[in-house]
Design a protein around this motif. Structure first.
Motif, PDB file in Angstrom:
ATOM      1  N   SER A 185      15.387 -20.177   9.401  1.00  0.00           N
ATOM      2  CA  SER A 185      16.583 -20.491   8.616  1.00  0.00           C
ATOM      3  C   SER A 185      17.489 -21.400   9.455  1.00  0.00           C
ATOM      4  N   ASP A 186      18.655 -21.760   8.927  1.00  0.00           N
ATOM      5  CA  ASP A 186      19.537 -22.712   9.621  1.00  0.00           C
ATOM      6  C   ASP A 186      19.870 -22.276  11.049  1.00  0.00           C
ATOM      7  N   SER A 187      20.227 -21.007  11.159  1.00  0.00           N
ATOM      8  CA  SER A 187      20.569 -20.495  12.479  1.00  0.00           C
ATOM      9  C   SER A 187      19.269 -20.269  13.263  1.00  0.00           C
ATOM     10  N   GLU A 188      19.353 -19.514  14.323  1.00  0.00           N
ATOM     11  CA  GLU A 188      18.147 -19.256  15.126  1.00  0.00           C
ATOM     12  C   GLU A 188      17.368 -18.073  14.568  1.00  0.00           C
ATOM     13  N   GLN A 189      17.488 -17.844  13.297  1.00  0.00           N
ATOM     14  CA  GLN A 189      16.895 -16.682  12.648  1.00  0.00           C
ATOM     15  C   GLN A 189      15.522 -17.035  12.073  1.00  0.00           C
ATOM     16  N   TYR A 190      14.541 -16.161  12.291  1.00  0.00           N
ATOM     17  CA  TYR A 190      13.199 -16.387  11.754  1.00  0.00           C
ATOM     18  C   TYR A 190      12.839 -15.237  10.815  1.00  0.00           C
ATOM     19  N   THR A 191      12.364 -15.573   9.632  1.00  0.00           N
ATOM     20  CA  THR A 191      11.997 -14.538   8.664  1.00  0.00           C
ATOM     21  C   THR A 191      10.485 -14.501   8.507  1.00  0.00           C
ATOM     22  N   ILE A 192       9.938 -13.317   8.597  1.00  0.00           N
ATOM     23  CA  ILE A 192       8.489 -13.154   8.488  1.00  0.00           C
ATOM     24  C   ILE A 192       8.028 -13.517   7.069  1.00  0.00           C
ATOM     25  N   LYS A 193       6.915 -14.218   6.965  1.00  0.00           N
ATOM     26  CA  LYS A 193       6.467 -14.684   5.642  1.00  0.00           C
ATOM     27  C   LYS A 193       5.872 -13.551   4.802  1.00  0.00           C
ATOM     28  N   ASP A 194       5.887 -13.759   3.491  1.00  0.00           N
ATOM     29  CA  ASP A 194       5.408 -12.744   2.549  1.00  0.00           C
ATOM     30  C   ASP A 194       3.951 -12.359   2.758  1.00  0.00           C
ATOM     31  N   GLU A 195       3.141 -13.311   3.203  1.00  0.00           N
ATOM     32  CA  GLU A 195       1.717 -12.975   3.371  1.00  0.00           C
ATOM     33  C   GLU A 195       1.534 -11.863   4.418  1.00  0.00           C
ATOM     34  N   VAL A 196       2.445 -11.756   5.374  1.00  0.00           N
ATOM     35  CA  VAL A 196       2.378 -10.659   6.351  1.00  0.00           C
ATOM     36  C   VAL A 196       3.052  -9.426   5.743  1.00  0.00           C
ATOM     37  N   LYS A 197       4.244  -9.665   5.148  1.00  0.00           N
ATOM     38  CA  LYS A 197       5.008  -8.547   4.568  1.00  0.00           C
ATOM     39  C   LYS A 197       4.176  -7.732   3.580  1.00  0.00           C
ATOM     40  N   LYS A 198       3.376  -8.446   2.777  1.00  0.00           N
ATOM     41  CA  LYS A 198       2.713  -7.736   1.662  1.00  0.00           C
ATOM     42  C   LYS A 198       1.608  -6.765   2.094  1.00  0.00           C
ATOM     43  N   ILE A 199       1.157  -6.859   3.350  1.00  0.00           N
ATOM     44  CA  ILE A 199       0.131  -5.879   3.761  1.00  0.00           C
ATOM     45  C   ILE A 199       0.756  -4.672   4.484  1.00  0.00           C
ATOM     46  N   ILE A 200       2.095  -4.664   4.531  1.00  0.00           N
ATOM     47  CA  ILE A 200       2.765  -3.568   5.254  1.00  0.00           C
ATOM     48  C   ILE A 200       3.584  -2.700   4.306  1.00  0.00           C
ATOM     49  N   ASN A 201       3.411  -1.405   4.485  1.00  0.00           N
ATOM     50  CA  ASN A 201       4.086  -0.450   3.645  1.00  0.00           C
ATOM     51  C   ASN A 201       5.020   0.393   4.524  1.00  0.00           C
ATOM     52  N   PHE A 202       6.328   0.122   4.472  1.00  0.00           N
ATOM     53  CA  PHE A 202       7.287   0.855   5.317  1.00  0.00           C
ATOM     54  C   PHE A 202       7.707   2.161   4.637  1.00  0.00           C
ATOM     55  N   LYS A 203       7.725   3.235   5.427  1.00  0.00           N
ATOM     56  CA  LYS A 203       8.081   4.544   4.862  1.00  0.00           C
ATOM     57  C   LYS A 203       8.859   5.379   5.865  1.00  0.00           C
ATOM     58  N   LEU A 204       9.800   6.178   5.327  1.00  0.00           N
ATOM     59  CA  LEU A 204      10.513   7.131   6.174  1.00  0.00           C
ATOM     60  C   LEU A 204       9.579   8.311   6.424  1.00  0.00           C
ATOM     61  N   LEU A 205       9.317   8.645   7.655  1.00  0.00           N
ATOM     62  CA  LEU A 205       8.427   9.782   7.945  1.00  0.00           C
ATOM     63  C   LEU A 205       8.822  10.408   9.281  1.00  0.00           C
ATOM     64  N   ASN A 206       9.134  11.693   9.197  1.00  0.00           N
ATOM     65  CA  ASN A 206       9.438  12.464  10.405  1.00  0.00           C
ATOM     66  C   ASN A 206       8.126  13.082  10.889  1.00  0.00           C
ATOM     67  N   LEU A 207       7.739  12.739  12.094  1.00  0.00           N
ATOM     68  CA  LEU A 207       6.425  13.167  12.613  1.00  0.00           C
ATOM     69  C   LEU A 207       6.297  14.686  12.741  1.00  0.00           C
ATOM     70  N   PHE A 208       7.407  15.423  12.654  1.00  0.00           N
ATOM     71  CA  PHE A 208       7.323  16.882  12.767  1.00  0.00           C
ATOM     72  C   PHE A 208       7.711  17.629  11.502  1.00  0.00           C
ATOM     73  N   LYS A 209       7.982  16.898  10.433  1.00  0.00           N
ATOM     74  CA  LYS A 209       8.358  17.584   9.192  1.00  0.00           C
ATOM     75  C   LYS A 209       7.485  17.121   8.024  1.00  0.00           C
ATOM     76  N   ASP A 210       6.988  15.905   8.099  1.00  0.00           N
ATOM     77  CA  ASP A 210       6.277  15.323   6.948  1.00  0.00           C
ATOM     78  C   ASP A 210       4.769  15.278   7.187  1.00  0.00           C
TER      79      ASP A 210
END
Ligand SMILES: C[S@@+](CC[C@H](N)C(=O)[O-])C[C@H]1O[C@@H](n2cnc3c(N)ncnc32)[C@H](O)[C@@H]1O
Length: 281
Positions: A185-210
């Motif tokens: 983007s204009d600033s020094e910011q880089y955004t990951i492209k959708d082709e990478v994003k779409k294979i990742i599924n982010f989830k809230l998960l507590n390793l000792f409760k879920d």
């Protein structure tokens, strides 16, 4: 107006109460040397809730009919989320140089790849894995691919889903990969492209409760176990053993080991870095 900067540090007994609460809810073990750190982090919640003292905050949590949301916020401020792209590069060389070709050969009929980044923080680790998969090209052409990326802290997951990075977070990304998989983007910011994003599924998960995802080919749980005591490390590794497929791979952090904690895995050295393989189930 409350002068938040001048709220004193936790007393020893307040520290003990909060450390116990954090430990029971997340497995994160806070030594007394972390008293100043914990005081500083809890101040963010006091600030947000307009409370004056740590004791008021502790009593507030216990007065709630349903504590779960505030406990989530508490763990969110307490957890340490340091991470960056291509952290411990050798492990990604092992991943692409050995693990990927082995899996690709072994699962020719199944053609399904499931990778779990447990304790993914702000997303740099799962996105690095995603880039490695896309770079593997024909190896996984036409495969069903999923990277499950989980963390106990919701704010890091929100950050990860946006996928915007700058500065030292992306220092280790090679220029050609930065160009190929990020939008600048204009600033020094880089955004990951959708082709990478779409294979990742982010989830809230507590390793000792879920419950843990199953049928996993590769688990990355790096720089997470160091925050737990031995009892919780044991629980974690036996959970990973149930999650992982025969012939799967477990990557831990640079300073982490399973030695004297679990007999479920054997050690294999690939390109200078240890990888743990589950014993036959
Ligand atoms: C230092 S970061 C590691 C990030 C990444 N894996 C890496 O190595 O660069 C540790 C992460 O573990 C998460 N974590 C700590 N306790 C957890 C728990 N009980 N369940 C799930 N995640 C947890 C923290 O929220 C934090 O984001």
């Amino acid at each position: 107006m409350i002068d938040f900067e001048n709220i004193v540090r936790l007393t020893d007994s307040e520290f003990e109460k909060f450390a116990k609460l954090v430990y029971n809810e997340s497995g994160i073990f806070l030594k007394t040397t972390k008293l100043t750190l914990l005081s500083n982090r809890l101040r963010k919640r006091l600030n947000a809730l307009n409370l004056k003292t740590f004791t008021e905050y502790y009593d507030y949590i216990n007065s709630l009919a349903d504590r779960s949301k505030e406990i989530e916020s508490l763990i969110d401020v307490v957890s340490t989320n340091e991470t960056y792209f291509f952290r411990n590069e050798k492990q990604f060389e092992s991943l692409t140089g050995e693990c990927f070709p082995e899996i690709s050969k072994r699962k020719q009929t199944d053609k399904r790849l499931r990778i779990w980044s447990a304790g993914c923080s702000t997303g740099e680790e799962p996105y690095t894995i995603g880039i490695c998969i896309l770079e593997a090209g024909s190896l996984f052409q036409g495969w069903d691919i999923e990277i499950i990326a989980t963390d106990i802290a919701y704010s890091v997951l929100d950050f990860a889903k946006k996928g915007e990075y700058s500065g030292r977070r992306i220092d280790k990304v090679k220029p050609e990969l930065l160009k190929k998989y990020f939008l600048k983007s204009d600033s020094e910011q880089y955004t990951i492209k959708d082709e990478v994003k779409k294979i990742i599924n982010f989830k809230l998960l507590n390793l000792f409760k879920d419950s843990y995802p199953v049928n996993i080919d590769i688990i990355f749980c790096r720089n997470v176990m160091i925050y737990f005591d031995k009892e919780h490390q044991k629980k974690l590794l036996s959970g990973f053993y149930r999650s992982i497929q025969n012939n799967g791979y477990l990557f831990l952090g640079h300073s982490e080991t399973i030695h004297s904690i679990s007999d479920d895995f054997t050690y294999r050295k690939i390109i200078d870095s240890p990888v743990y393989i589950p014993k036959d189930k």
